[in-house]
Design a protein around this motif. Structure first.
Motif, short mmCIF file in Angstrom:
data_model
loop_
_atom_site.label_atom_id
_atom_site.label_comp_id
_atom_site.label_asym_id
_atom_site.label_seq_id
_atom_site.Cartn_x
_atom_site.Cartn_y
_atom_site.Cartn_z
N LEU A 58 -26.50 11.86 31.50
CA LEU A 58 -27.65 11.22 30.86
C LEU A 58 -28.97 11.92 31.17
O LEU A 58 -29.96 11.72 30.46
CB LEU A 58 -27.73 9.76 31.29
N GLU A 59 -28.98 12.68 32.29
CA GLU A 59 -30.21 13.35 32.73
C GLU A 59 -31.34 12.35 32.92
O GLU A 59 -32.49 12.58 32.52
CB GLU A 59 -30.62 14.45 31.75
N MET A 60 -31.01 11.22 33.53
CA MET A 60 -31.97 10.19 33.86
C MET A 60 -32.17 10.15 35.37
O MET A 60 -31.31 10.60 36.13
CB MET A 60 -31.48 8.81 33.41
N PRO A 61 -33.28 9.58 35.84
CA PRO A 61 -33.47 9.41 37.29
C PRO A 61 -32.34 8.56 37.88
O PRO A 61 -31.87 7.61 37.24
CB PRO A 61 -34.82 8.68 37.39
N ARG A 62 -31.91 8.90 39.07
CA ARG A 62 -30.81 8.19 39.71
C ARG A 62 -31.08 6.68 39.82
O ARG A 62 -30.18 5.89 39.53
CB ARG A 62 -30.54 8.78 41.09
N PRO A 63 -32.30 6.24 40.25
CA PRO A 63 -32.54 4.79 40.34
C PRO A 63 -32.34 4.07 39.01
O PRO A 63 -31.83 2.96 38.96
CB PRO A 63 -33.99 4.69 40.82
N THR A 64 -32.75 4.74 37.91
CA THR A 64 -32.57 4.13 36.59
C THR A 64 -31.10 3.93 36.27
O THR A 64 -30.67 2.85 35.82
CB THR A 64 -33.22 5.01 35.50
N VAL A 65 -30.30 4.96 36.52
CA VAL A 65 -28.87 4.89 36.21
C VAL A 65 -28.19 3.82 37.06
O VAL A 65 -27.38 3.03 36.55
CB VAL A 65 -28.20 6.27 36.43
N TYR A 66 -28.52 3.75 38.34
CA TYR A 66 -27.88 2.76 39.20
C TYR A 66 -28.29 1.34 38.81
O TYR A 66 -27.48 0.41 38.89
CB TYR A 66 -28.19 3.04 40.67
N ARG A 67 -29.55 1.15 38.39
CA ARG A 67 -29.96 -0.18 37.92
C ARG A 67 -29.19 -0.57 36.67
O ARG A 67 -28.74 -1.70 36.53
CB ARG A 67 -31.47 -0.20 37.64
N LEU A 68 -29.05 0.39 35.75
CA LEU A 68 -28.30 0.11 34.53
C LEU A 68 -26.84 -0.22 34.84
O LEU A 68 -26.27 -1.18 34.29
CB LEU A 68 -28.36 1.31 33.59
N LEU A 69 -26.23 0.56 35.72
CA LEU A 69 -24.83 0.32 36.09
C LEU A 69 -24.66 -1.06 36.71
O LEU A 69 -23.73 -1.81 36.35
CB LEU A 69 -24.34 1.39 37.07
N ASN A 70 -25.54 -1.42 37.62
CA ASN A 70 -25.44 -2.72 38.29
C ASN A 70 -25.60 -3.86 37.29
O ASN A 70 -24.86 -4.85 37.33
CB ASN A 70 -26.50 -2.84 39.39
N THR A 71 -26.59 -3.73 36.40
CA THR A 71 -26.83 -4.79 35.42
C THR A 71 -25.66 -4.94 34.46
O THR A 71 -25.19 -6.06 34.19
CB THR A 71 -28.11 -4.49 34.62
N LEU A 72 -25.17 -3.82 33.93
CA LEU A 72 -24.07 -3.87 32.97
C LEU A 72 -22.79 -4.38 33.63
O LEU A 72 -21.99 -5.09 33.01
CB LEU A 72 -23.84 -2.49 32.36
N GLU A 73 -22.57 -4.04 34.92
CA GLU A 73 -21.39 -4.53 35.63
C GLU A 73 -21.49 -6.03 35.86
O GLU A 73 -20.51 -6.77 35.69
CB GLU A 73 -21.24 -3.80 36.96
N GLN A 74 -22.66 -6.51 36.23
CA GLN A 74 -22.85 -7.95 36.44
C GLN A 74 -22.61 -8.75 35.17
O GLN A 74 -22.11 -9.88 35.21
CB GLN A 74 -24.27 -8.22 36.96
N GLU A 75 -22.95 -8.17 34.04
CA GLU A 75 -22.80 -8.86 32.76
C GLU A 75 -21.42 -8.68 32.14
O GLU A 75 -21.13 -9.24 31.08
CB GLU A 75 -23.86 -8.37 31.76
#
Length: 255
Positions: free
Chosen positions: A46-63
């Motif tokens: 994705l070439e995104m900042p690591r914090p952004t990717v981890y926040r997205l992963l955590n949110t999508l996993e929770q949902e």
């Protein structure tokens, strides 16, 4: 989801739209990467900042939109994606392939029949035929259920190769759902050995009080292990003749 510190301030509406776009792109990347879909690989793609990717992963996993595969730790699409997509399944899907089998078993027994597939560390119902009786199991398509306490889950585990089965067992959380749930690995391994020998699995009020379930593993058209079919019967009407009818139907109607 908030913006990264290094991103310029933007109106909340724009930031929200950008977060949605990033989340959707992440969902597209996971199946593209397949078995290589680790957090690091996703971030690099994705070439995104690591914090952004981890926040997205955590949110999508929770949902429930993504989950972790117990065999390797990589991310896979989750049960919520399945629920949203199930009406658009193609003719060659498991649902289409086994729908006539579920209907035939339901007609032969009058009991509730489910088709389940593995998603992460649990099974998910992707199809269901309701019992003709007024008293029936409370369940729905898209419902996640544990592997260790259900007949469809135990049937799937028992049909795996030894190494793959152990990989799942190491990841499962053997939570006590009823007083009859198997909560030790030794007890579950013994039960899976019995399941392999007799050819079907039993959930003896281990996942829902008053409900007995019988399950068998199923394979896709190419012969690969795909999931399982289970039949649920309230204990009060599971007489010897009903039990035999259920078992006969499982063996006669599931290839």
């Amino acid at each position: 989801m908030s913006a990264d510190r290094n991103e310029p301030s933007r109106p909340a509406q724009v930031q929200g739209a950008a977060a949605v776009t990033k989340g959707l792109r992440l969902l597209q990347v996971i199946p593209e990467l397949g078995e290589a879909a680790s957090a690091r690989a996703i971030q690099q793609r994705l070439e995104m900042p690591r914090p952004t990717v981890y926040r997205l992963l955590n949110t999508l996993e929770q949902e429930g939109f993504i989950e972790r595969n117990p065999l390797g730790g990589e991310y896979v699409l989750g049960r919520e994606i399945l629920r949203l997509a199930r009406q658009s399944m193609t003719q060659g899907s498991l649902q289409a392939r086994f729908r006539p089998t579920l209907q035939a078993i339901g007609k032969a027994t009058g009991e509730t029949v489910h088709l389940g597939v593995p998603y992460g560390c649990h099974m998910t119902f992707i199809d269901k035929v309701e019992s003709t009786d007024m008293v029936r199991m409370a369940s729905y398509v898209g419902m996640p259920i544990p592997m260790h306490s259900t007949s469809v889950g135990k049937a799937y585990l028992a049909a795996l190769g030894d190494a793959e089965c152990e990989q799942y067992l190491e990841k499962l959380r053997l939570e006590s759902i009823t007083e009859r749930t198997l909560t030790s690995l030794d007890a579950l391994r013994d039960e899976l050995a019995i399941t392999r020998e007799r050819g079907y699995a039993i959930d003896d009020e281990e996942n829902e009080q008053g409900i007995i379930c019988f399950g068998r593993a199923i394979r896709a058209a190419d012969g690969t292990l795909a999931g399982g079919i289970s039949m649920s019967v309230p204990r009060y009407r599971l007489h010897d003749d009903v039990r035999q009818k259920v078992i006969d139907a499982l063996f006669r109607l599931i290839e």
